[in-house]
Write an enzyme that holds these catalytic residues in place. Structure first.
Site, PDB file in Angstrom:
ATOM      1  N   SER A 119       0.824  -1.209   0.000  1.00 25.18           N
ATOM      2  CA  SER A 119       0.000   0.000   0.000  1.00 25.18           C
ATOM      3  C   SER A 119       0.853   1.252   0.000  1.00 25.18           C
ATOM      4  CB  SER A 119      -0.900   0.001   1.238  1.00 25.18           C
ATOM      5  OG  SER A 119      -1.537   1.246   1.409  1.00 25.18           O
ATOM      6  N   TYR A 143      -2.294   0.525   9.879  1.00 26.80           N
ATOM      7  CA  TYR A 143      -2.465  -0.164   8.592  1.00 26.80           C
ATOM      8  C   TYR A 143      -1.188  -0.074   7.769  1.00 26.80           C
ATOM      9  CZ  TYR A 143      -3.772  -0.838   3.727  1.00 26.80           C
ATOM     10  OH  TYR A 143      -3.797  -1.241   2.412  1.00 26.80           O
ATOM     11  N   LYS A 147       1.684  -3.115   6.686  1.00 29.81           N
ATOM     12  CA  LYS A 147       2.130  -3.427   5.326  1.00 29.81           C
ATOM     13  C   LYS A 147       3.645  -3.326   5.206  1.00 29.81           C
ATOM     14  CE  LYS A 147      -1.757  -4.141   2.988  1.00 29.81           C
ATOM     15  NZ  LYS A 147      -2.034  -5.372   2.235  1.00 29.81           N
TER      16      LYS A 147
END
Length: 320
Positions: A119, A143, A147
């Site tokens: 991402s 988040y 990643k």
């Protein structure tokens, strides 16, 4: 490239289901593995389906022994920035521990090719635009941190075990399969474009803008949108890349190289649909960078990518 057996982890979700279709149409033998926590089994239009959580290493091992895949495409992550801030355990458990479980099953079964959905969130607030692959990685939410942790794990797994991988750093996936049958079905919906389309279609009363005081041209966040089919086609190119002998594991940023503010996206939908709807301005959400625009030069050069949807208008027109 010869046909391959591919595990598509998270293939019942939005991007994964489009990947299942495109990989099948390219002649590959696809098997979807999904726990259906956010996916929909009826979105898996091709190949076999196996109900399994990636944290269940024992069951994963059995599935690898049963199907003997040549490669894995991993889409099975939680991806809501705000939720990752309020519930980081959920994100580190699934996105990091779950991927570790998947990697163990791969190594134990000598499946050594992985396409990983990373991402743009790994970059955090950009130090320069457009963002290339060498941009500093300073994620500002759990988040993005989850990643980046996986990307670091992949480097170690390559060094220790010979796993080869391509990590794709998505910017904003958008659009639907133009042939119909597949769409975004998040509940609740969190992505900007489908929310705006719901407002245009009378399915919701208004659209909210979260923050209008960012350092951008109109004060709202700027994002780079790439059509979901262009994303899926990039994954096939990534598989081609891994099948070339001597190709090193690497990372690619996937976007269109253009940015649009939230207000610009809303106005484009209004112009295309001819519908007006209420727009509300609210405060910023935690963890949202002001501007994210990709440099797609490396992907175009090394993967020979040529997106079919190069304008925001062309993406919007694929939405139901």
């Amino acid at each position: 490239m010869s046909n391959m057996k591919i595990f598509i982890i998270g293939g019942a979700g939005y991007i994964g289901s489009h990947m299942v279709k495109i990989a099948h149409k390219a002649g590959h033998d696809v098997t979807t593995i999904d726990n259906l926590s956010t996916g929909h089994q009826d979105a898996v239009l091709y190949g076999e389906f196996e109900l399994c959580d990636i944290l269940d290493t024992v069951k994963l091992d059995k599935l690898f022994k049963k199907h003997k895949p040549d490669a894995v495409m991993h889409f099975s992550a939680y991806s809501l920035v705000g939720e990752s801030v309020s519930d980081p355990y959920k994100y580190y458990n699934n996105n990091v521990s779950g991927t570790l479980s998947l990697l163990k099953a791969m190594i134990d079964n000598n499946c050594m090719k992985l396409i990983f959905s990373s991402s743009a969130a790994i970059f955090g607030n950009p130090e320069y635009i457009p963002i290339d692959e060498n941009h500093p990685k300073n994620p500002i939410n759990p988040y993005g941190k989850s990643k980046l942790m996986v990307e670091e794990m992949l480097k170690d797994f390559e060094s220790a075990y010979g796993l080869r991988y391509v990590s794709f750093r998505y910017f904003n996936a958008a659009g639907h399969d133009p042939e119909g049958g597949l769409s975004e079905r998040h509940n609740p919906e969190t992505h900007l474009l489908p929310i705006i389309m719901q407002a245009a279609n009378g399915q919701r009363d208004s659209v909210s803008i979260f923050g209008s005081d960012y350092d951008t041209s109109d004060g709202t966040c700027v994002r780079d949108y790439i059509h979901v089919n262009d994303l899926a086609n990039a994954h096939l190119k990534g598989l081609d890349y891994l099948n070339q002998s001597g190709s090193p594991s690497t990372e690619f940023n996937l976007g269109n190289g253009n940015g649009f503010s939230v207000k610009e996206v809303i106005q484009q939908v209004k112009d295309i649909t001819g519908k007006n709807f209420l727009v509300m301005e609210e405060g910023r959400r935690d963890g949202d960078p002001s501007t994210l625009i990709a440099s797609d030069k490396k992907a175009k050069k090394e993967l020979n990518l040529s997106p079919d949807y190069v304008s925001l208008e062309s993406i919007i027109k694929t939405l139901d």
